[in-house]
Motif scaffolding. Structure first.
Motif, short mmCIF file in Angstrom:
data_model
loop_
_atom_site.label_atom_id
_atom_site.label_comp_id
_atom_site.label_asym_id
_atom_site.label_seq_id
_atom_site.Cartn_x
_atom_site.Cartn_y
_atom_site.Cartn_z
N GLN A 38 0.82 -1.18 0.02
CA GLN A 38 -0.08 0.02 0.03
C GLN A 38 0.94 1.36 -0.19
O GLN A 38 0.67 2.13 -0.60
N MET A 39 1.98 1.10 0.79
CA MET A 39 2.81 2.60 0.89
C MET A 39 3.51 2.67 -0.39
O MET A 39 3.62 3.82 -0.87
N ILE A 40 3.99 1.49 -1.04
CA ILE A 40 4.67 1.70 -2.34
C ILE A 40 3.81 2.32 -3.47
O ILE A 40 4.07 3.03 -4.17
N GLY A 41 2.60 1.71 -3.33
CA GLY A 41 1.61 2.18 -4.25
C GLY A 41 1.22 3.48 -4.13
O GLY A 41 0.83 4.23 -5.08
N SER A 42 1.02 3.95 -2.96
CA SER A 42 0.89 5.35 -2.81
C SER A 42 1.93 6.39 -3.18
O SER A 42 1.84 7.31 -3.78
N MET A 43 3.36 5.82 -3.28
CA MET A 43 4.45 6.66 -3.53
C MET A 43 4.35 6.63 -5.07
O MET A 43 4.82 7.66 -5.68
N ARG A 44 3.91 5.48 -5.74
CA ARG A 44 4.11 5.49 -7.07
C ARG A 44 3.06 6.28 -7.66
O ARG A 44 2.93 6.79 -8.89
N GLN A 45 1.76 6.60 -7.10
CA GLN A 45 0.77 7.33 -7.39
C GLN A 45 1.05 8.80 -7.41
O GLN A 45 0.63 9.54 -8.47
N ALA A 46 2.15 9.17 -6.67
CA ALA A 46 2.58 10.59 -6.77
C ALA A 46 3.14 10.98 -7.98
O ALA A 46 2.92 12.26 -8.32
N LYS A 47 3.73 10.31 -8.73
CA LYS A 47 4.24 10.39 -10.20
C LYS A 47 5.02 11.88 -9.95
O LYS A 47 4.40 12.76 -10.56
N LEU A 48 6.05 11.85 -9.40
CA LEU A 48 6.98 13.22 -9.29
C LEU A 48 7.64 13.49 -10.65
O LEU A 48 8.02 14.74 -10.85
N ALA A 49 7.82 12.65 -11.62
CA ALA A 49 8.38 12.93 -12.68
C ALA A 49 7.68 12.13 -13.66
O ALA A 49 7.00 11.06 -13.66
N ASP A 50 7.61 12.47 -15.07
CA ASP A 50 7.18 11.66 -16.10
C ASP A 50 8.08 10.52 -16.49
O ASP A 50 9.21 10.43 -16.38
N ASP A 51 7.57 9.40 -16.38
CA ASP A 51 8.04 8.07 -16.88
C ASP A 51 8.55 8.13 -18.36
O ASP A 51 7.46 8.07 -19.22
#
Length: 95
Positions: A38-51
């Motif tokens: 859940q924690m990793i998923g939340s961090m991924r959703q932040a999307k601080l930069a374009d992939d």
């Protein structure tokens, strides 16, 4: 970390307390794995930069990698959540 916890006081191998404690350890590790996912998923959703390589298939494999990472972290006692749960509920297992 988790595997190093001492057995229940006064318990002998094969007793119901040992089986209950094994279930407790397994459940605590599973809870920590879900928590980390859940924690990793939340961090991924932040999307601080374009992939650069962003695509639905890449996202799917990244989710699978994150789940595996979370399971490994939980098995090694990464955050210590499982260990705290075991310490909290270990007293009730011996009853």
């Amino acid at each position: 970390m988790i595997g190093k916890l001492a057995p229940v006081a006064g318990a002998t191998p094969g007793k119901p307390e040992d089986k209950q404690r094994a279930k407790l350890v397994e459940a605590a590790k599973a809870f920590e794995a879900v928590f980390v996912r859940q924690m990793i998923g939340s961090m991924r959703q932040a999307k601080l930069a374009d992939d650069i390589f962003g695509s639905p298939s890449t996202d799917q494999f990244r989710e699978m990698q994150d789940a595996q990472f979370a399971d490994e972290m939980a098995n090694k006692g990464g955050l210590g959540v499982a260990e705290m749960l075991i310490k909290q509920f270990d007293k009730q297992v011996g009853k």
